[in-house]
Scaffold this active site. Sequence first.
Site, short mmCIF file in Angstrom:
data_model
loop_
_atom_site.label_atom_id
_atom_site.label_comp_id
_atom_site.label_asym_id
_atom_site.label_seq_id
_atom_site.Cartn_x
_atom_site.Cartn_y
_atom_site.Cartn_z
N GLY A 15 5.83 40.17 -6.91
CA GLY A 15 4.37 40.19 -6.98
C GLY A 15 3.78 41.24 -7.90
NE ARG A 68 9.11 19.02 -4.44
CZ ARG A 68 9.79 20.15 -4.70
NH1 ARG A 68 9.21 21.31 -4.53
NH2 ARG A 68 11.03 20.10 -5.13
NE ARG A 94 9.30 25.10 -2.10
CZ ARG A 94 10.43 24.41 -1.95
NH1 ARG A 94 11.58 24.97 -2.25
NH2 ARG A 94 10.41 23.18 -1.50
CB ILE A 95 8.30 21.80 -7.98
CG1 ILE A 95 9.15 22.51 -9.03
CG2 ILE A 95 7.59 20.59 -8.57
CD1 ILE A 95 10.30 21.68 -9.55
CG HIS A 112 5.95 28.90 -18.27
ND1 HIS A 112 6.94 28.64 -17.33
CD2 HIS A 112 6.52 28.74 -19.49
CE1 HIS A 112 8.06 28.32 -17.97
NE2 HIS A 112 7.83 28.37 -19.28
CB THR A 144 -2.02 18.79 -14.76
OG1 THR A 144 -1.00 19.10 -15.71
CG2 THR A 144 -3.37 19.24 -15.29
CG ASP A 148 6.22 25.10 -16.61
OD1 ASP A 148 5.52 25.66 -15.77
OD2 ASP A 148 7.47 25.21 -16.65
CD GLN A 174 7.50 41.96 -14.56
OE1 GLN A 174 8.06 43.03 -14.80
NE2 GLN A 174 7.78 41.25 -13.49
C1 GRF Z 1 6.25 36.00 -13.90
O1 GRF Z 1 7.08 36.38 -14.93
C2 GRF Z 1 5.62 34.67 -14.21
O2 GRF Z 1 5.59 34.38 -15.56
C3 GRF Z 1 6.48 33.68 -13.49
O3 GRF Z 1 6.95 34.35 -12.37
C4 GRF Z 1 7.01 35.74 -12.61
C5 GRF Z 1 6.39 36.44 -11.44
O4 GRF Z 1 6.67 37.80 -11.44
N1 GRF Z 1 5.74 32.48 -13.21
P1 GRF Z 1 5.98 38.76 -10.37
O5 GRF Z 1 6.44 38.34 -8.99
O6 GRF Z 1 4.51 38.68 -10.54
O7 GRF Z 1 6.50 40.11 -10.72
#
Ligand code: GRF
Length: 215
Positions: A15, A68, A94-95, A112, A144, A148, A174
């Site tokens: 997080g 799901r 999760r998808i 992403h 959507t 991705d 990040q």
């Molecule tokens: C991020 O790199 C994001 O791009 C991907 O999941 C990661 C989450 O990282 N969807 P964090 O838990 O916020 O550190």
Amino acid sequence: MVRRCKTAILISGSGTNLQALIDAVGRGDLALELCVVFSNNPNAFGLERAEKAGIPTACIQHRDYPDRESFDDAVIAELDQFEPDLLVLAGFMRILSNRFVKHYKGRILNIHPALLPNYPGLNTHQRVIDAGDEWHGSTVHFVTEKLDAGPRILQGRLKVKPGETAEQLALRVQAVEHHIYPQAAGWVGSGKVEFRDGHCWVDGKQAQEPVVQSF
Ligand code: GRF
């Protein structure tokens, strides 16, 4: 007083993006009110971050559900108690089922770690290095039904350094995410950015391309 956009954040892990959002909201930078942090993983460190910030938390484990759809229905029932205007996926592993996406149509954001449409899916940093790309980065987009592939809002990009490992690159990406995700979520919260007719609209105009910032 301006009504703030009630925002649910969905996480599965550490997080750090959640923390960036908490910090930005705490500084009063964004038109968002974080109404709940939800996780499918009870051990997600992000839940502790939320508790520390005084944000309500909720957790439902997907493995308690046979499929799901039934898991997603339970998540919808839980989240809707908080009446969110916006859902922010921040490392939610999760998808989402089509009916989940339809239920919150145009109101879900994801980040992403790639310059979409390049490199949907996993292991993006290594794939970028293997391809010898000059640029890499991260994309905030509306969710959507197609993974991705929803309308892109904002991209943060950086130049790949010669000899850089996937781990080093991941850390730099990040750090970019921690700037662009609060910014893009704030734009949606304030109405600057909208999802309309399947597209991203910025300042009342349909955007063909995302906003791109270089770091
Ligand atoms: C991020 O790199 C994001 O791009 C991907 O999941 C990661 C989450 O990282 N969807 P964090 O838990 O916020 O550190």
